[in-house]
Scaffold this active site. Structure first.
Site, PDB file in Angstrom:
ATOM      1  N   ARG A   4      -8.245   8.346  -7.980  1.00 52.92           N
ATOM      2  CA  ARG A   4      -7.298   7.320  -7.289  1.00 52.92           C
ATOM      3  C   ARG A   4      -7.035   6.115  -8.107  1.00 52.92           C
ATOM      4  NH1 ARG A   4      -6.362   8.406  -1.761  1.00 52.92           N
ATOM      5  NH2 ARG A   4      -6.129   6.135  -1.363  1.00 52.92           N
ATOM      6  N   CYS A  50       0.793  -1.174   0.015  1.00 56.97           N
ATOM      7  CA  CYS A  50       0.079   0.092   0.141  1.00 56.97           C
ATOM      8  C   CYS A  50       0.815   1.156   0.084  1.00 56.97           C
ATOM      9  CB  CYS A  50      -0.890   0.009   1.372  1.00 56.97           C
ATOM     10  SG  CYS A  50      -2.176   1.073   1.309  1.00 56.97           S
ATOM     11  N   HIS A 108      -2.596  -3.681  -1.740  1.00 57.67           N
ATOM     12  CA  HIS A 108      -2.917  -2.874  -0.008  1.00 57.67           C
ATOM     13  C   HIS A 108      -3.408  -4.194   0.555  1.00 57.67           C
ATOM     14  CE1 HIS A 108      -7.247  -1.195   0.005  1.00 57.67           C
ATOM     15  NE2 HIS A 108      -6.991  -2.684  -0.214  1.00 57.67           N
TER      16      HIS A 108
END
Lengths: 434, 260
Positions: B136, B99, B208
């Site tokens: 994102r 992550c 992540h």
């Protein structure tokens, strides 16, 4: 203040027309399409409504919206209000307009809309229309792929509450530091509820706990005790931000459903009803006959067995469900994990659940299913569930069939499922959607 | 047969500040896979109170994701421990950084609001968050691990699967190799198909949370390197029943349209 225009009526006409069509073709009328259409025709649809002709309650938070909303509906309906709610899953602005469209705008009884609003849509909903009552339940880690970090959500709530219409009454959870803090910024009336019962403190801190830091100054909070996740009696030694006094606590109500989380839901509903002039005693009396919303501890009879559905869509909700199931000394659990849009497409959160609790329940049969059946089975394997107690099935129907053949009459199966998974299971059990 | 008394110490970086989304899954996997091989396993939680001496005992270092504010707290403390971390890195101690934690390893990280945070400078790479306006990188991530790593211990499965959710974009310098080649998803920056980075035995990935459960080959890679580094010899790892893990791994491949 009446600003009704031709455009508004055209929007109402087409919105309602869409609703009729959807009903005719067998789709649920609670979908968001009618609202979508009305908003397309008349983007300021909401502000053109005759605001004084109805009262509005928003129920917001990560967990408990549907149950709390249904409790408020139950209480108010028993006190001669005509109550309308949004169907589950449809809790965005277009869903809100859909609810408005699905009922006549006039009624003999005073009209109250009780709408659940998800945490990310709350700022948008509040800027569109000011509710009479805003119920703020809690903020937990949920679907980072959709909502982003908890802190970003808190910042958005803070901004919209600072700008909130002063006549709105906020009913807020004092045990949740972020919720209590943002509520305290409201210029109007705020009523807090909290458990206020040290006997309910838990001994062990859960892993998926986000808000142990002060929402105001970001220093670590001191807790006198925690009920679950980050809910408890808290104070900040640095900036003096502290747990507010409550108007209603666990001793004032009799929750109709099990689980600590349902004490919170009951407190929120009873306190919100007080704003409508209904006493806590009256509200509690009505709730005694409360039946849960679908998939929220809903018990369904199926082939002579008792199947109980527990919507479990994030770590905190899941921990609470698991706690309840294990307390009931069950012999079988079915976990159903999906990764569709309403569930959140990221299933990482299953590692935040306290599944290690299962170590103390060695003879528990764990059935597993859903789109991400192997992710869940793998999680259970790492939580120490032995292979001979684990039964992964790609299809939920096969999992349920296995339980039926392998169990006796009247035996219970507890189902912990994500949102779309719960709908799938429910469809198998009842033969119909919702 | 003489009973083995081998054991490994897993250093878990700032569990309280770096556990955004199920990151502890990696610790569960490593610990259990070590225990199931009959070795001892100990997990040390690294935080501001951890001393250099304690750090030097670590056989494996694991970092998870954090929100921006937590990341600032972490890096300011980690810079004080730079020498001890660098010693681990230089000596070939394996590490896994998922992550946002790879950002700590690079030269610097520019946060969404334009604040430049220094990194440890162990990896020749830089990360820039283009600001809240830019989308994102979110979704399932499938990549093929680089050949260096794949054949380091006699060959292993080619694919890794994960889930990415990051705002920062990372550009690798010449001094560092990508961990993998992106098949589906964004990886480091969404442009050059690189995913993560590999340097000495530190692995950085934008996957992540719980990366290791569905990638048991990477978990075992870390464990064998940790054993090799500690005991200075190759110690064969007993095969475990990973059928559920590979089923879950392959389900993601199928979901992403990768033919196996």
């Amino acid at each position: 203040m009446t600003k009704v225009s031709i455009r508004f009526y055209i929007a109402v006409f087409f919105g309602r027309f869409a609703q009729c069509v959807l009903r005719l073709i067998g789709k649920s009328a609670g979908g968001t399409w009618p609202g979508e259409i009305a908003l397309f025709i008349c983007p300021d649809f909401i502000s053109r409504l005759k605001r004084e002709s109805f009262r509005l309650v928003f129920v917001a938070g990560t967990n408990g919206k549907t149950t709390t909303g249904k409790m408020i509906q139950t209480i108010l309906s028993a006190h001669s209000f005509s109550v309308r709610v949004n169907e589950s899953g449809a809790n965005l602005v277009n869903g809100l307009v859909s609810v408005l469209l699905s009922h006549p705008f006039v009624s003999k009884k005073p009209i109250v809309y009780v709408l659940e609003v998800d945490e990310a849509s709350l700022p948008h909903a509040l800027s569109a229309i000011a509710p009479d009552v805003l119920v703020l339940l809690n903020l937990f880690r949920d679907q980072l792929d959709r909502y982003g970090e908890i802190r970003a959500v808190v910042a958005l709530w803070k901004k919209s509450i600072e700008a909130l219409f002063p006549k709105t009454t906020i009913v807020a959870n004092a045990d949740d530091p972020s919720v209590a803090y943002v509520s305290s910024l409201h210029t109007g009336k705020v009523q807090y509820f909290g458990l206020e019962d040290p006997l309910l403190f838990q001994n062990k801190k859960e892993h998926a706990t986000d808000s142990l830091y002060c929402p105001k100054c970001f220093r670590r909070l001191t807790y006198q005790g925690i009920y679950y996740s980050h809910l408890g009696i808290w104070t900040c030694g640095n900036c003096g931000n502290t747990h507010p006094d409550v108007a209603l606590n666990a001793k004032n109500v009799t929750p109709p459903l099990k689980g600590t989380y349902n004490i919170y839901n009951t407190l929120a509903a009873v306190l919100a009803s007080k704003v409508f002039g209904i006493s806590a005693e009256d509200a509690s009396r009505v709730l005694a006959t409360f039946s849960p919303a679908f998939g929220r501890m809903e018990s369904i009879a199926y082939k002579g067995r008792d199947i109980i559905l527990l919507l479990s869509k994030n770590p905190t909700g899941f921990n609470q469900s698991l706690h309840l199931v294990l307390e009931n000394k069950t012999s079988s659990i079915l976990f159903v994990l999906n990764d569709r849009i309403p569930d959140g497409t990221d299933v990482s959160w299953i590692y935040d659940i306290e599944l290690e609790e299962l170590e103390h329940h060695k003879n528990l049969k764990c059935l597993v299913s859903g789109d991400r059946v192997y992710d869940m089975a793998l999680r259970l394997q790492y939580a120490g569930v032995p292979t001979n107690y684990m039964f992964p099935y790609e299809s939920p129907r096969d999992a349920i069939d296995n339980f039926i053949t392998d169990s006796k009459e009247d035996e219970k199966l507890w189902v912990l499922a994500t949102y779309s998974a719960m709908l799938d299971v429910r469809k198998i059990l009842t033969g119909k959607k919702i | 047969m003489k009973k083995l008394s081998l054991s490994l110490t897993i250093g878990w970086l700032y569990p309280e500040l770096m556990s955004t989304y199920g990151d502890r899954g990696n610790i569960f996997v490593l610990k259990q896979r070590v225990l199931r091989r009959g070795f001892g396993a100990e997990v040390i939680e690294i935080d501001h109170s951890t001393t250099g001496k304690e750090l030097s005992r670590i056989d494996m270092v694991i970092g998870g994701g954090s929100q921006d504010r937590e990341q600032e707290i972490v890096i300011s403390d980690l810079l004080k421990k730079k020498d001890a971390i660098k010693a681990l890195f230089d000596s070939g101690t394996p590490g896994l950084f998922v992550c946002g934690s790879p950002q700590l390893l690079g030269h610097s990280y520019m946060t969404g609001d334009g604040t430049k945070l220094s990194g440890l400078g162990l990896f020749d790479m830089e990360t820039i968050h283009p600001g809240a306006g830019k989308p994102r990188c979110i979704g399932n991530l499938v990549a093929e691990i680089c050949d260096d790593m794949r054949y380091a211990r006699g060959g292993m499965r080619k694919t890794i699967v994960g889930f990415e959710n990051h705002g920062g974009r990372t550009i690798l310098g010449r001094g560092v190799k990508p961990f993998a080649h992106v098949l589906v998803g964004n990886g480091n920056n969404g442009n050059d198909k690189t995913e993560g980075a590999l340097c000495n035995n530190f692995i950085a990935t934008y996957s992540h949370g719980p990366f290791l459960p569905k990638n048991p080959h990477i978990a075992d890679y870390l464990i064998s390197h940790a054993l090799y580094k500690k005991y200075k010899k190759n110690i064969a790892l007993k095969a475990l029943d990973d059928s559920l893990a590979w089923n879950a791994h392959e389900a993601v491949l199928r979901k992403c349209g990768i033919v196996i």
